[in-house]
Write a protein that holds these residues in place. Structure first.
Motif, PDB file in Angstrom:
ATOM      1  N   SER A 105     -22.482 108.813  96.302  1.00  0.00           N
ATOM      2  CA  SER A 105     -23.352 108.021  95.429  1.00  0.00           C
ATOM      3  C   SER A 105     -24.794 108.238  95.831  1.00  0.00           C
ATOM      4  O   SER A 105     -25.080 108.574  96.987  1.00  0.00           O
ATOM      5  CB  SER A 105     -23.022 106.531  95.516  1.00  0.00           C
ATOM      6  N   LEU A 155     -12.412 104.937  92.466  1.00  0.00           N
ATOM      7  CA  LEU A 155     -13.227 103.763  92.178  1.00  0.00           C
ATOM      8  C   LEU A 155     -14.605 104.215  91.699  1.00  0.00           C
ATOM      9  O   LEU A 155     -15.218 105.097  92.293  1.00  0.00           O
ATOM     10  CB  LEU A 155     -13.364 102.880  93.411  1.00  0.00           C
ATOM     11  N   VAL A 156     -15.077 103.608  90.625  1.00  0.00           N
ATOM     12  CA  VAL A 156     -16.414 103.884  90.094  1.00  0.00           C
ATOM     13  C   VAL A 156     -17.217 102.590  90.126  1.00  0.00           C
ATOM     14  O   VAL A 156     -16.682 101.516  89.799  1.00  0.00           O
ATOM     15  CB  VAL A 156     -16.335 104.422  88.654  1.00  0.00           C
ATOM     16  N   PHE A 157     -18.477 102.678  90.536  1.00  0.00           N
ATOM     17  CA  PHE A 157     -19.323 101.487  90.544  1.00  0.00           C
ATOM     18  C   PHE A 157     -20.702 101.802  89.986  1.00  0.00           C
ATOM     19  O   PHE A 157     -21.170 102.946  90.021  1.00  0.00           O
ATOM     20  CB  PHE A 157     -19.439 100.901  91.953  1.00  0.00           C
ATOM     21  N   LYS A 198     -24.811  99.874  89.730  1.00  0.00           N
ATOM     22  CA  LYS A 198     -25.649  98.798  90.261  1.00  0.00           C
ATOM     23  C   LYS A 198     -26.988  98.782  89.541  1.00  0.00           C
ATOM     24  O   LYS A 198     -27.590  99.830  89.310  1.00  0.00           O
ATOM     25  CB  LYS A 198     -25.889  98.971  91.769  1.00  0.00           C
ATOM     26  N   SER A 219     -23.541  94.448  88.366  1.00  0.00           N
ATOM     27  CA  SER A 219     -23.105  95.466  89.328  1.00  0.00           C
ATOM     28  C   SER A 219     -21.579  95.537  89.352  1.00  0.00           C
ATOM     29  O   SER A 219     -20.920  95.005  90.255  1.00  0.00           O
ATOM     30  CB  SER A 219     -23.654  95.155  90.727  1.00  0.00           C
ATOM     31  N   SER A 269     -17.612  97.289  89.285  1.00  0.00           N
ATOM     32  CA  SER A 269     -16.839  98.382  89.876  1.00  0.00           C
ATOM     33  C   SER A 269     -15.407  98.275  89.370  1.00  0.00           C
ATOM     34  O   SER A 269     -14.946  97.191  89.004  1.00  0.00           O
ATOM     35  CB  SER A 269     -16.873  98.322  91.405  1.00  0.00           C
ATOM     36  N   ALA A 298     -11.411 100.265  90.112  1.00  0.00           N
ATOM     37  CA  ALA A 298     -10.552 101.280  90.709  1.00  0.00           C
ATOM     38  C   ALA A 298      -9.443 101.638  89.732  1.00  0.00           C
ATOM     39  O   ALA A 298      -8.820 100.755  89.142  1.00  0.00           O
ATOM     40  CB  ALA A 298      -9.961 100.791  92.021  1.00  0.00           C
ATOM     41  N   ILE A 330     -16.339  99.784  82.422  1.00  0.00           N
ATOM     42  CA  ILE A 330     -17.265  98.873  83.102  1.00  0.00           C
ATOM     43  C   ILE A 330     -18.677  98.926  82.532  1.00  0.00           C
ATOM     44  O   ILE A 330     -19.472  98.004  82.768  1.00  0.00           O
ATOM     45  CB  ILE A 330     -17.316  99.146  84.619  1.00  0.00           C
ATOM     46  N   TYR A 344     -29.654 100.611  84.890  1.00  0.00           N
ATOM     47  CA  TYR A 344     -28.927 100.867  86.131  1.00  0.00           C
ATOM     48  C   TYR A 344     -29.764 101.696  87.099  1.00  0.00           C
ATOM     49  O   TYR A 344     -30.477 102.628  86.710  1.00  0.00           O
ATOM     50  CB  TYR A 344     -27.609 101.579  85.825  1.00  0.00           C
ATOM     51  N   GLY A 387     -25.255 104.668  90.824  1.00  0.00           N
ATOM     52  CA  GLY A 387     -23.850 104.778  90.453  1.00  0.00           C
ATOM     53  C   GLY A 387     -23.136 105.648  91.472  1.00  0.00           C
ATOM     54  O   GLY A 387     -23.768 106.451  92.174  1.00  0.00           O
TER      55      GLY A 387
END
Length: 428
Positions: free
Chosen positions: A251, A290-292, A294, A306, A308, A310, A334, A341, A344
């Motif tokens: 990230s 997992l993707v997140f 912020k 923010s 996330s 999985a 998401i 943002y 990521g």
């Protein structure tokens, strides 16, 4: 007698830049972190100005404006290639090279007499500079811990001329250990040094005289090995430091805030591909992705979000295509409009050894053939990217100038890996 050397490249990132830009020699030069955030490498000249590692770039911009310092964006493609070149030279002078980091390599020396070894180490020191342009310091000793000590002496004490060879029980080694604070000993962090200090251990020599069994009972087998290494008994292997990671995260902050879903999707795709490459390099498979995302928590004027998610993979895999498909599905679920943002990333979870996966009873010969084709395709991509430069082969083409691209306002050319960026000689 078997001896181990540690070759450490001096101010490595700055030295790489100076190889292709000799005008930087003698100047105060610093290299910045991703997104040009803070100092991660300093020349001796910039150190002399009292500028510390980790200093934010905006705090020293006035010095740039005054022409007192020069700041460069990190050029990891160049640094990685130069590291490989240094390793190639070392391979010609030793029986084995073990990379420890991008700018440090352990090398093996077997069968040398004391006088021969010192001369050989000096020759290696000279040839690396001659063939690559990178200045190095060389420390040689019977163990890796003592080789670290020798390397430190070679770098800090001018009388060594960049090369130090130590014997386990020599007066020279004893004197260096007595001057070495425990917190500066390889493998001894600040907290461990504080715990050892309570028992009266304050220098490397103090620890070398400790009872190994007592140290093991009170601390751990790792500290016991350090004691033995200080006595000249080799018991630390590189495998002790390179255990496969249990999760892999890739990230970075975006170059600027964005709410464009296509640009964010490109960023997630790039992170997913890089994570898959790391996964294959350590011989693992992932069971989940997992993707997140912020937003910027310091922007009180903007709405915050923010999320996330999985996503479980249908089977353990290291195939970039399957990982990117799962990451894309997670992002779709998401992402919300109306948010700007800042960052990521992709995390690969629940990793297993690729040679120990348990196949389903429902797998068919066709699925086995698919796996073989996948392995060949991924291996070919990795090999081409290794030889021709990262990003030569990718899944999807990133849009130029997208917001997620890193901010690299002072990026130099990738002189050694890109044909279109080769140095050009101009006639006067």
């Amino acid at each position: 007698m078997s001896m181990i050397g540690l070759v450490d490249c001096n101010s490595f990132y700055v030295s790489c830049e100076r190889v292709f830009q000799p005008r930087l020699n003698g100047q105060a030069v610093g290299v910045l972190s991703n997104n040009d955030g803070c100092l991660i490498a300093r020349s001796n000249e910039i150190k002399a100005l009292g500028i510390e590692m980790g200093t934010p770039a905006f705090d020293i911009q006035h010095l740039v404006g005054q022409g007192r310092i020069r700041l460069l964006s990190s050029n990891y493609e160049l640094y990685g290639d130069m590291s490989q070149r240094v390793q190639a030279v070392l391979g010609e002078f030793s029986s084995g090279v073990e990379p420890y980091s991008i700018d440090e390599m352990f090398v093996r020396f077997d069968g040398f007499e004391p006088g021969q070894l010192l001369e050989h180490a000096r020759q290696l020191h000279h040839k690396v500079r001659q063939y690559t342009g990178i200045p190095v310091c060389v420390g040689v000793a019977p163990t890796r811990t003592l080789a670290k000590l020798a390397n430190r002496a070679a770098k800090k004490i001018p009388a060594y001329g960049g090369v130090c060879v130590l014997r386990a029980e020599s007066a020279e080694t004893r004197a260096l250990l007595k001057r070495l604070e425990l917190g500066k000993l390889w493998g001894v962090g600040r907290r461990l040094a504080e715990r050892l200090a309570v028992l009266g251990f304050r220098t490397g020599w103090d620890l070398a005289q400790a009872d190994p069994k007592r140290i093991r009972r009170q601390f751990s087998v790792t500290v016991e090995r350090t004691v033995l290494e200080l006595r000249g008994i080799s018991c630390i292997e590189m495998n002790d430091f390179h255990e496969p990671r249990q999760r892999i995260m890739t990230s970075r902050s975006f170059g600027k805030l964005t709410e464009n879903v296509d640009e964010i999707r490109e960023a997630i795709r790039q992170h997913g591909q890089r994570g898959a490459e790391k996964l294959r390099s350590q011989g693992s498979l992932a069971r989940a992705v997992l993707v997140f995302l912020k937003t910027n928590p310091f922007r009180d004027d903007l709405p915050q979000y923010s999320p996330s998610l999985a996503v479980e993979l249908s089977r353990p895999t290291d195939d970039s295509r399957e990982i990117l498909d799962a990451a894309g599905n997670a992002l779709q679920r998401i992402y919300r409009r109306g948010y700007r943002y800042q960052k990521g990333g992709v995390m690969l979870l629940d990793l297993i050894d690729c040679h120990r996966q348990q196949l389903s009873l429902l797998d068919t010969s066709q699925s086995d053939a698919d796996r073989q084709r996948s392995q060949k395709l991924m291996a070919t991509m990795d090999e081409l990217n290794k030889r021709m430069g990262r990003g030569t082969i990718t899944l999807g083409t990133p849009s130029p100038g997208a917001a997620w691209h890193l901010r690299c306002d002072n990026l130099t050319q990738r002189y050694s890996t890109r044909w279109e960026e080769l140095p050009a000689a101009r006639a006067r």
